[in-house]
Design a protein around this motif. Structure first.
Motif, PDB file in Angstrom:
ATOM      1  N   GLU A 122       3.432  11.559  -3.390  1.00 51.66           N
ATOM      2  CA  GLU A 122       2.719  11.957  -2.171  1.00 51.66           C
ATOM      3  C   GLU A 122       1.279  11.442  -2.180  1.00 51.66           C
ATOM      4  O   GLU A 122       0.723  11.123  -1.123  1.00 51.66           O
ATOM      5  CB  GLU A 122       2.748  13.482  -2.026  1.00 51.66           C
ATOM      6  N   ALA A 123       0.676  11.340  -3.358  1.00 54.42           N
ATOM      7  CA  ALA A 123      -0.662  10.748  -3.447  1.00 54.42           C
ATOM      8  C   ALA A 123      -0.630   9.290  -2.999  1.00 54.42           C
ATOM      9  O   ALA A 123      -1.598   8.778  -2.419  1.00 54.42           O
ATOM     10  CB  ALA A 123      -1.204  10.857  -4.869  1.00 54.42           C
ATOM     11  N   GLY A 124       0.509   8.606  -3.261  1.00 57.79           N
ATOM     12  CA  GLY A 124       0.672   7.242  -2.778  1.00 57.79           C
ATOM     13  C   GLY A 124       0.633   7.181  -1.265  1.00 57.79           C
ATOM     14  O   GLY A 124      -0.018   6.301  -0.671  1.00 57.79           O
ATOM     15  N   HIS A 125       1.326   8.121  -0.598  1.00 55.34           N
ATOM     16  CA  HIS A 125       1.264   8.177   0.869  1.00 55.34           C
ATOM     17  C   HIS A 125      -0.163   8.469   1.339  1.00 55.34           C
ATOM     18  O   HIS A 125      -0.642   7.875   2.313  1.00 55.34           O
ATOM     19  CB  HIS A 125       2.187   9.282   1.383  1.00 55.34           C
ATOM     20  N   ALA A 126      -0.823   9.398   0.648  1.00 58.19           N
ATOM     21  CA  ALA A 126      -2.161   9.807   1.065  1.00 58.19           C
ATOM     22  C   ALA A 126      -3.162   8.666   0.944  1.00 58.19           C
ATOM     23  O   ALA A 126      -4.004   8.460   1.834  1.00 58.19           O
ATOM     24  CB  ALA A 126      -2.617  11.019   0.239  1.00 58.19           C
ATOM     25  N   ILE A 127      -3.085   7.906  -0.142  1.00 62.11           N
ATOM     26  CA  ILE A 127      -4.023   6.785  -0.309  1.00 62.11           C
ATOM     27  C   ILE A 127      -3.684   5.650   0.660  1.00 62.11           C
ATOM     28  O   ILE A 127      -4.576   4.929   1.138  1.00 62.11           O
ATOM     29  CB  ILE A 127      -4.034   6.297  -1.781  1.00 62.11           C
ATOM     30  N   ASP A 128      -2.414   5.506   0.978  1.00 62.81           N
ATOM     31  CA  ASP A 128      -1.978   4.563   2.012  1.00 62.81           C
ATOM     32  C   ASP A 128      -2.656   4.916   3.335  1.00 62.81           C
ATOM     33  O   ASP A 128      -3.207   4.048   4.035  1.00 62.81           O
ATOM     34  CB  ASP A 128      -0.449   4.644   2.133  1.00 62.81           C
ATOM     35  N   ASN A 129      -2.634   6.207   3.697  1.00 56.45           N
ATOM     36  CA  ASN A 129      -3.265   6.658   4.937  1.00 56.45           C
ATOM     37  C   ASN A 129      -4.780   6.511   4.898  1.00 56.45           C
ATOM     38  O   ASN A 129      -5.408   6.096   5.883  1.00 56.45           O
ATOM     39  CB  ASN A 129      -2.910   8.125   5.199  1.00 56.45           C
ATOM     40  N   ALA A 130      -5.372   6.864   3.753  1.00 51.73           N
ATOM     41  CA  ALA A 130      -6.837   6.863   3.649  1.00 51.73           C
ATOM     42  C   ALA A 130      -7.419   5.468   3.855  1.00 51.73           C
ATOM     43  O   ALA A 130      -8.457   5.297   4.506  1.00 51.73           O
ATOM     44  CB  ALA A 130      -7.267   7.426   2.294  1.00 51.73           C
ATOM     45  N   TYR A 131      -6.762   4.465   3.306  1.00 51.58           N
ATOM     46  CA  TYR A 131      -7.279   3.092   3.375  1.00 51.58           C
ATOM     47  C   TYR A 131      -6.505   2.226   4.386  1.00 51.58           C
ATOM     48  O   TYR A 131      -6.761   1.033   4.479  1.00 51.58           O
ATOM     49  CB  TYR A 131      -7.216   2.441   1.992  1.00 51.58           C
ATOM     50  N   ARG A 132      -5.580   2.860   5.110  1.00 52.46           N
ATOM     51  CA  ARG A 132      -4.764   2.144   6.094  1.00 52.46           C
ATOM     52  C   ARG A 132      -4.134   0.894   5.478  1.00 52.46           C
ATOM     53  O   ARG A 132      -4.163  -0.205   6.033  1.00 52.46           O
ATOM     54  CB  ARG A 132      -5.610   1.784   7.319  1.00 52.46           C
ATOM     55  N   LEU A 133      -3.556   1.089   4.308  1.00 51.76           N
ATOM     56  CA  LEU A 133      -3.039  -0.038   3.539  1.00 51.76           C
ATOM     57  C   LEU A 133      -1.878  -0.728   4.235  1.00 51.76           C
ATOM     58  O   LEU A 133      -1.733  -1.957   4.149  1.00 51.76           O
ATOM     59  CB  LEU A 133      -2.609   0.441   2.149  1.00 51.76           C
ATOM     60  N   ARG A 134      -1.042   0.051   4.914  1.00 51.48           N
ATOM     61  CA  ARG A 134       0.150  -0.550   5.518  1.00 51.48           C
ATOM     62  C   ARG A 134      -0.180  -1.528   6.646  1.00 51.48           C
ATOM     63  O   ARG A 134       0.681  -2.273   7.092  1.00 51.48           O
ATOM     64  CB  ARG A 134       1.090   0.540   6.035  1.00 51.48           C
ATOM     65  N   ARG A 135      -1.423  -1.523   7.102  1.00 49.21           N
ATOM     66  CA  ARG A 135      -1.829  -2.487   8.133  1.00 49.21           C
ATOM     67  C   ARG A 135      -2.110  -3.863   7.550  1.00 49.21           C
ATOM     68  O   ARG A 135      -2.229  -4.837   8.282  1.00 49.21           O
ATOM     69  CB  ARG A 135      -3.072  -1.982   8.860  1.00 49.21           C
ATOM     70  N   ARG A 136      -2.218  -3.952   6.241  1.00 52.29           N
ATOM     71  CA  ARG A 136      -2.561  -5.219   5.607  1.00 52.29           C
ATOM     72  C   ARG A 136      -1.317  -6.113   5.503  1.00 52.29           C
ATOM     73  O   ARG A 136      -0.231  -5.657   5.152  1.00 52.29           O
ATOM     74  CB  ARG A 136      -3.151  -4.978   4.216  1.00 52.29           C
ATOM     75  N   LYS A 206       6.239  -5.868  -7.199  1.00 52.46           N
ATOM     76  CA  LYS A 206       5.616  -4.812  -6.398  1.00 52.46           C
ATOM     77  C   LYS A 206       4.589  -4.028  -7.230  1.00 52.46           C
ATOM     78  O   LYS A 206       3.516  -3.670  -6.728  1.00 52.46           O
ATOM     79  CB  LYS A 206       6.683  -3.870  -5.852  1.00 52.46           C
ATOM     80  N   LEU A 207       4.917  -3.775  -8.477  1.00 52.94           N
ATOM     81  CA  LEU A 207       3.979  -3.065  -9.349  1.00 52.94           C
ATOM     82  C   LEU A 207       2.718  -3.896  -9.592  1.00 52.94           C
ATOM     83  O   LEU A 207       1.598  -3.357  -9.581  1.00 52.94           O
ATOM     84  CB  LEU A 207       4.658  -2.733 -10.674  1.00 52.94           C
ATOM     85  N   LEU A 208       2.881  -5.162  -9.796  1.00 50.38           N
ATOM     86  CA  LEU A 208       1.723  -6.043  -9.981  1.00 50.38           C
ATOM     87  C   LEU A 208       0.867  -6.086  -8.718  1.00 50.38           C
ATOM     88  O   LEU A 208      -0.368  -6.118  -8.787  1.00 50.38           O
ATOM     89  CB  LEU A 208       2.188  -7.446 -10.370  1.00 50.38           C
ATOM     90  N   PHE A 209       1.530  -6.071  -7.565  1.00 44.09           N
ATOM     91  CA  PHE A 209       0.790  -6.045  -6.304  1.00 44.09           C
ATOM     92  C   PHE A 209      -0.033  -4.768  -6.181  1.00 44.09           C
ATOM     93  O   PHE A 209      -1.212  -4.797  -5.804  1.00 44.09           O
ATOM     94  CB  PHE A 209       1.753  -6.159  -5.121  1.00 44.09           C
ATOM     95  N   VAL A 210       0.578  -3.617  -6.485  1.00 38.96           N
ATOM     96  CA  VAL A 210      -0.151  -2.344  -6.415  1.00 38.96           C
ATOM     97  C   VAL A 210      -1.319  -2.353  -7.389  1.00 38.96           C
ATOM     98  O   VAL A 210      -2.421  -1.873  -7.065  1.00 38.96           O
ATOM     99  CB  VAL A 210       0.807  -1.166  -6.701  1.00 38.96           C
ATOM    100  N   ASN A 211      -1.112  -2.890  -8.563  1.00 35.68           N
ATOM    101  CA  ASN A 211      -2.192  -2.973  -9.554  1.00 35.68           C
ATOM    102  C   ASN A 211      -3.378  -3.768  -9.009  1.00 35.68           C
ATOM    103  O   ASN A 211      -4.547  -3.354  -9.148  1.00 35.68           O
ATOM    104  CB  ASN A 211      -1.657  -3.627 -10.822  1.00 35.68           C
ATOM    105  N   GLU A 212      -3.104  -4.889  -8.347  1.00 36.03           N
ATOM    106  CA  GLU A 212      -4.167  -5.704  -7.760  1.00 36.03           C
ATOM    107  C   GLU A 212      -4.795  -5.016  -6.548  1.00 36.03           C
ATOM    108  O   GLU A 212      -6.023  -5.048  -6.361  1.00 36.03           O
ATOM    109  CB  GLU A 212      -3.605  -7.066  -7.348  1.00 36.03           C
ATOM    110  N   LEU A 213      -3.967  -4.375  -5.735  1.00 32.47           N
ATOM    111  CA  LEU A 213      -4.470  -3.704  -4.539  1.00 32.47           C
ATOM    112  C   LEU A 213      -5.396  -2.552  -4.895  1.00 32.47           C
ATOM    113  O   LEU A 213      -6.444  -2.355  -4.267  1.00 32.47           O
ATOM    114  CB  LEU A 213      -3.294  -3.198  -3.707  1.00 32.47           C
ATOM    115  N   MET A 214      -5.033  -1.775  -5.906  1.00 35.10           N
ATOM    116  CA  MET A 214      -5.878  -0.655  -6.317  1.00 35.10           C
ATOM    117  C   MET A 214      -7.212  -1.155  -6.872  1.00 35.10           C
ATOM    118  O   MET A 214      -8.253  -0.516  -6.686  1.00 35.10           O
ATOM    119  CB  MET A 214      -5.159   0.209  -7.354  1.00 35.10           C
ATOM    120  N   ALA A 215      -7.214  -2.299  -7.557  1.00 29.80           N
ATOM    121  CA  ALA A 215      -8.476  -2.877  -8.037  1.00 29.80           C
ATOM    122  C   ALA A 215      -9.367  -3.260  -6.872  1.00 29.80           C
ATOM    123  O   ALA A 215     -10.593  -3.129  -6.934  1.00 29.80           O
ATOM    124  CB  ALA A 215      -8.183  -4.099  -8.918  1.00 29.80           C
TER     125      ALA A 215
END
Length: 355
Positions: A122-136, A206-215
Motif C-alpha cells: 500500500e505504501a507503493g500505491h501511496a508513493i505512486d500517488n504522491a509523486y504521480r509516478l504513473r503519469r511518467r 521492473k525491480l531495477l527500474f523501481v530502484n532507479e526511480l526511487m533514486a
C-alpha cells in the motif's frame, strides 16, 4: 518470582489485549450489531502502530523522505490521488481480530510478516500517488497501460516469472498499478536480496527500474500532499453484521455437483449398515486442517476454500458416501482434490481480489 519475569509477563499480557476495552466484554452477536462509527477505535494502538513505525524506518533506510498517512476503515485500500492508506478496523483491537477470524476464518494482515507485506504494497500505491509516478512514460513502458479499467477479478498465471511475488494470489498480475506496488514492496523489504532472488526473471527489469526511480524522486518534493481520509471509520453507519454478510457473499461459491467424479473415487457408495464411517463426518473432522493446508499451498482465502469443502460435504451427504480406506490415505487424497478445485476456481472462475 523475579521482577524481570513479572515485568516480562505484564508486557506480554498488555500485548495480548489492545484496543477498546469495552468491546472485550461483548458477545459476538452484540459486536455484530454495532456500527463501525460506534467502535471507538484508535489507529495508534500496539501492535499496529509498531508496524507503521517499522514501515517508516524501512522508508528512511532507503533514504526516502515520503511518509504515507494512515486511518482506519473497513478494508485495506489506497484511494486514487491520495498519498495515504486505509487499514482495516480489526487490526486496532484484539477482540475484533478474534471476531474477524470467526467470521472469515483468517485475519488478513494479522501477523507481523503478513501486515508488513501489505503495508509495503500500500505504501507503493501511496508513493505512486504522491509523486504521480504513473503519469511518467518510463513507468508506463515498464508496467503497462495504467489507464486500463481496474478489474473486479483476474485470472493469474502462477508460474509466470514476469512478476514479483509479495502478497499471495499472484496479485501483481491483476493490474499495472498493482504490478508497480508489488514490485515496490519487494524492493523496500529489508534484506530481501531481490537481485539474487529474481536473477534471470523478466521481473528483475521492473525491480531495477523501481530502484532507479526511487533514486530520482529522493531529489524531488511530492506533487500531492493532501492528508485526506476516505471512508474513515467514524463516518460509516454500516453494522459489522452487514459488513460480514457482504464480505462472505463476495468470497463465497455457488453450490456445484462438479466434485462428484472425484468424490466417488475418494469414497464408496456401498451401504454396509454403518460398518464404515460417513464421508461427510470424516470431512468435517479434517476440515480445519484441510483448508489451512490448501490455503498455505495456494495462497487462496480460507473462506473460499471452506465453501468448497462445505459443498463437498453436502454432496457426500446427498450421495451417501462412506470411508472404506485408511483415513490418513483418504485425507491425503482429499487434500489433492481440494487443491485442484481451489486452483480451478482461481484459473477458471476469475478469482476475486481483495485489495
Amino acid at each position: 518470582m523475579s521482577a524481570n519475569i513479572r515485568d516480562r509477563r505484564r508486557r506480554n499480557r498488555s500485548r495480548a489485549k489492545f484496543g477498546n476495552p469495552e468491546l472485550a466484554e461483548l458477545s459476538d452477536d452484540e459486536l455484530l450489531d454495532l456500527r463501525f462509527c460506534d467502535l471507538g477505535l484508535c489507529i495508534h494502538e500496539a501492535p499496529l502502530q509498531e508496524r507503521i513505525d517499522q514501515l517508516y524506518r524501512e522508508l528512511e533506510a532507503k533514504r526516502l523522505d515520503f511518509r504515507p498517512h494512515f486511518w482506519l476503515s473497513q478494508e485495506w485500500f489506497t484511494p486514487d490521488g491520495v498519498p495515504g492508506v486505509a487499514i482495516p478496523f480489526y487490526l486496532a483491537d484484539s477482540r475484533l481480530m478474534k471476531l474477524e477470524e470467526r467470521q472469515m476464518l483468517e485475519v488478513e494482515g494479522g501477523t507481523t510478516d503478513w501486515c508488513m507485506r501489505i503495508l509495503r504494497h500500500e505504501a507503493g500505491h501511496a508513493i505512486d500517488n504522491a509523486y504521480r509516478l504513473r503519469r511518467r512514460q518510463c513507468y508506463r513502458k515498464t508496467f503497462g497501460n495504467v489507464s486500463a479499467p481496474y478489474p473486479d477479478s483476474y485470472n493469474p498465471r502462477p508460474y509466470s516469472r514476469s512478476y514479483v511475488i509479495n502478497i499471495d494470489l499472484w496479485y501483481a498480475q491483476s493490474h499495472p498499478v498493482e504490478d508497480f506496488a508489488e514490485t515496490f514492496a519487494v524492493w523496500l523489504k529489508p534484506r530481501s536480496r531481490w537481485r539474487q532472488t529474481y536473477a534471470g526473471w523478466p521481473a528483475l527489469r521492473k525491480l531495477l527500474f523501481v530502484n532507479e526511480l526511487m533514486a530520482t524522486i529522493r531529489e524531488e518534493k511530492p506533487a500531492v500532499r493532501t492528508r485526506r481520509h476516505e471512508e474513515p471509520l467514524r463516518t460509516l453507519k454500516m453494522t459489522l453484521r452487514e459488513h460480514y454478510d457482504e464480505k462472505r457473499r463476495h468470497y463465497g461459491l455457488e453450490a456445484s455437483d462438479a466434485y462428484d467424479h472425484e468424490l466417488l473415487r475418494l469414497f464408496t457408495k456401498d451401504n454396509d449398515n454403518g460398518q464404515t464411517s460417513s464421508a461427510a463426518t470424516f470431512l468435517r473432522r479434517a476440515r480445519k486442517r484441510l483448508r489451512r493446508d490448501v490455503s498455505e499451498w495456494t495462497g487462496h482465502y480460507q473462506y473460499t476454500i471452506d465453501q468448497v469443502l462445505e459443498d463437498m460435504i453436502a454432496r457426500c451427504q446427498k450421495l451417501n458416501l462412506r470411508v472404506d480406506r485408511n483415513p490418513e490415505e483418504v485425507e491425503r487424497d482429499t487434500l489433492v482434490v481440494l487443491t485442484m478445485h481451489t486452483m480451478n476456481h482461481i484459473q477458471d472462475e476469475a478469482h476475486k481480489v481483495a485489495l
